[in-house]
Design a protein around this motif. Structure first.
Motif, PDB file in Angstrom:
ATOM      1  N   ARG A   1     116.866  51.920 -24.176  1.00 56.69           N
ATOM      2  CA  ARG A   1     116.692  51.882 -25.620  1.00 56.69           C
ATOM      3  C   ARG A   1     118.040  51.723 -26.324  1.00 56.69           C
ATOM      4  O   ARG A   1     119.010  52.351 -25.942  1.00 56.69           O
ATOM      5  N   THR A   2     118.094  50.927 -27.370  1.00 59.23           N
ATOM      6  CA  THR A   2     119.367  50.712 -28.044  1.00 59.23           C
ATOM      7  C   THR A   2     119.348  51.093 -29.519  1.00 59.23           C
ATOM      8  O   THR A   2     120.286  50.794 -30.228  1.00 59.23           O
ATOM      9  N   ARG A   3     118.317  51.760 -29.990  1.00 66.46           N
ATOM     10  CA  ARG A   3     118.305  52.164 -31.393  1.00 66.46           C
ATOM     11  C   ARG A   3     118.563  53.663 -31.490  1.00 66.46           C
ATOM     12  O   ARG A   3     118.359  54.412 -30.544  1.00 66.46           O
ATOM     13  N   TRP A   4     119.036  54.090 -32.666  1.00 67.34           N
ATOM     14  CA  TRP A   4     119.244  55.514 -32.894  1.00 67.34           C
ATOM     15  C   TRP A   4     117.887  56.206 -32.947  1.00 67.34           C
ATOM     16  O   TRP A   4     116.952  55.729 -33.578  1.00 67.34           O
ATOM     17  N   ILE A   5     117.780  57.363 -32.292  1.00 62.84           N
ATOM     18  CA  ILE A   5     116.538  58.133 -32.236  1.00 62.84           C
ATOM     19  C   ILE A   5     116.747  59.419 -33.029  1.00 62.84           C
ATOM     20  O   ILE A   5     117.707  60.156 -32.791  1.00 62.84           O
ATOM     21  N   SER A   6     115.875  59.700 -33.976  1.00 68.83           N
ATOM     22  CA  SER A   6     115.968  60.918 -34.771  1.00 68.83           C
ATOM     23  C   SER A   6     115.670  62.132 -33.891  1.00 68.83           C
ATOM     24  O   SER A   6     114.774  62.088 -33.041  1.00 68.83           O
ATOM     25  N   VAL A   7     116.390  63.230 -34.113  1.00 72.31           N
ATOM     26  CA  VAL A   7     116.103  64.457 -33.360  1.00 72.31           C
ATOM     27  C   VAL A   7     114.731  65.008 -33.737  1.00 72.31           C
ATOM     28  O   VAL A   7     114.161  65.805 -33.000  1.00 72.31           O
ATOM     29  N   LYS A   8     114.174  64.565 -34.864  1.00 74.45           N
ATOM     30  CA  LYS A   8     112.816  64.961 -35.248  1.00 74.45           C
ATOM     31  C   LYS A   8     111.770  64.189 -34.449  1.00 74.45           C
ATOM     32  O   LYS A   8     110.657  64.654 -34.263  1.00 74.45           O
ATOM     33  N   GLU A   9     112.150  62.981 -33.989  1.00 75.97           N
ATOM     34  CA  GLU A   9     111.226  62.140 -33.221  1.00 75.97           C
ATOM     35  C   GLU A   9     111.180  62.571 -31.763  1.00 75.97           C
ATOM     36  O   GLU A   9     110.119  62.696 -31.175  1.00 75.97           O
TER      37      GLU A   9
ATOM     38  N   THR B   1     119.961  69.328 -30.780  1.00 78.78           N
ATOM     39  CA  THR B   1     118.779  70.125 -31.120  1.00 78.78           C
ATOM     40  C   THR B   1     118.353  69.828 -32.555  1.00 78.78           C
ATOM     41  O   THR B   1     119.166  69.376 -33.364  1.00 78.78           O
ATOM     42  N   PRO B   2     117.110  70.089 -32.895  1.00 81.92           N
ATOM     43  CA  PRO B   2     116.657  69.847 -34.270  1.00 81.92           C
ATOM     44  C   PRO B   2     117.349  70.754 -35.289  1.00 81.92           C
ATOM     45  O   PRO B   2     117.381  70.451 -36.468  1.00 81.92           O
ATOM     46  N   ALA B   3     117.906  71.873 -34.842  1.00 78.53           N
ATOM     47  CA  ALA B   3     118.511  72.830 -35.766  1.00 78.53           C
ATOM     48  C   ALA B   3     120.005  72.600 -35.981  1.00 78.53           C
ATOM     49  O   ALA B   3     120.605  73.273 -36.805  1.00 78.53           O
ATOM     50  N   GLY B   4     120.619  71.670 -35.276  1.00 73.46           N
ATOM     51  CA  GLY B   4     122.053  71.459 -35.402  1.00 73.46           C
ATOM     52  C   GLY B   4     122.427  70.408 -36.428  1.00 73.46           C
ATOM     53  O   GLY B   4     121.586  69.907 -37.176  1.00 73.46           O
ATOM     54  N   ALA B   5     123.712  70.052 -36.450  1.00 72.52           N
ATOM     55  CA  ALA B   5     124.219  69.059 -37.398  1.00 72.52           C
ATOM     56  C   ALA B   5     123.887  67.635 -36.973  1.00 72.52           C
ATOM     57  O   ALA B   5     123.855  66.730 -37.796  1.00 72.52           O
ATOM     58  N   ILE B   6     123.633  67.430 -35.688  1.00 72.86           N
ATOM     59  CA  ILE B   6     123.324  66.088 -35.180  1.00 72.86           C
ATOM     60  C   ILE B   6     121.946  65.674 -35.673  1.00 72.86           C
ATOM     61  O   ILE B   6     120.977  66.418 -35.549  1.00 72.86           O
ATOM     62  N   THR B   7     121.868  64.467 -36.246  1.00 69.92           N
ATOM     63  CA  THR B   7     120.590  63.978 -36.782  1.00 69.92           C
ATOM     64  C   THR B   7     119.948  62.912 -35.907  1.00 69.92           C
ATOM     65  O   THR B   7     118.737  62.748 -35.910  1.00 69.92           O
ATOM     66  N   HIS B   8     120.784  62.136 -35.159  1.00 70.00           N
ATOM     67  CA  HIS B   8     120.278  61.039 -34.332  1.00 70.00           C
ATOM     68  C   HIS B   8     121.084  60.952 -33.040  1.00 70.00           C
ATOM     69  O   HIS B   8     122.233  61.387 -32.990  1.00 70.00           O
ATOM     70  N   TRP B   9     120.484  60.345 -32.026  1.00 71.30           N
ATOM     71  CA  TRP B   9     121.151  60.163 -30.748  1.00 71.30           C
ATOM     72  C   TRP B   9     120.662  58.870 -30.105  1.00 71.30           C
ATOM     73  O   TRP B   9     119.654  58.302 -30.527  1.00 71.30           O
ATOM     74  N   MET B  10     121.388  58.397 -29.089  1.00 70.34           N
ATOM     75  CA  MET B  10     120.942  57.270 -28.263  1.00 70.34           C
ATOM     76  C   MET B  10     121.598  57.380 -26.898  1.00 70.34           C
ATOM     77  O   MET B  10     122.675  57.976 -26.766  1.00 70.34           O
ATOM     78  N   PRO B  11     120.961  56.822 -25.867  1.00 74.46           N
ATOM     79  CA  PRO B  11     121.571  56.851 -24.540  1.00 74.46           C
ATOM     80  C   PRO B  11     122.892  56.088 -24.537  1.00 74.46           C
ATOM     81  O   PRO B  11     123.077  55.152 -25.317  1.00 74.46           O
ATOM     82  N   LEU B  12     123.800  56.497 -23.650  1.00 72.31           N
ATOM     83  CA  LEU B  12     125.048  55.762 -23.493  1.00 72.31           C
ATOM     84  C   LEU B  12     124.761  54.390 -22.898  1.00 72.31           C
ATOM     85  O   LEU B  12     123.854  54.247 -22.069  1.00 72.31           O
ATOM     86  N   PRO B  13     125.520  53.376 -23.287  1.00 69.47           N
ATOM     87  CA  PRO B  13     125.341  52.060 -22.647  1.00 69.47           C
ATOM     88  C   PRO B  13     125.868  52.114 -21.216  1.00 69.47           C
ATOM     89  O   PRO B  13     126.632  53.020 -20.849  1.00 69.47           O
ATOM     90  N   GLU B  14     125.470  51.161 -20.417  1.00 64.45           N
ATOM     91  CA  GLU B  14     125.981  51.061 -19.050  1.00 64.45           C
ATOM     92  C   GLU B  14     127.467  50.743 -19.101  1.00 64.45           C
ATOM     93  O   GLU B  14     127.896  49.953 -19.949  1.00 64.45           O
TER      94      GLU B  14
END
Length: 83
Positions: free
Chosen positions: A28-36, A61-74
């Motif tokens: 996957r290459t899009r940002w993923i919401s921690v809520k999703e 985590t949903p409770a932290g400052a991070i709002t989105h994440w994505m896997p590292l590229p190869e």
């Protein structure tokens, strides 16, 4: 039997994700919401909407400052250059 947190399919899951979705998430290459959905292991790119960092998946985590994440590229293959 648990449900996949990504597709909802009821089957044995690892890290709350079925095998089919785990493969999809790795590419996957899009940002993923921690809520999703939360990452299931390893290191990920994470953002608070301003700064992008690498972070252990367990710190996203949903409770932290991070709002989105994505896997590292190869990483680049050995001998690969920009020339």
């Amino acid at each position: 039997m648990a449900s996949c947190k990504f597709c909802g399919k009821k089957e044995p899951v690892m890290y709350c994700v079925c095998a089919e979705c785990m493969d999809k998430l790795e590419h996957r290459t899009r940002w993923i919401s921690v809520k999703e959905y939360l990452p299931y292991g390893g290191t990920v790119l994470a953002t608070d909407g301003v700064t992008v960092i690498t972070a252990p998946a367990s710190s996203v985590t949903p409770a932290g400052a991070i709002t989105h994440w994505m896997p590292l590229p190869e990483p680049p293959e050995e001998g690969e250059t920009d020339e």
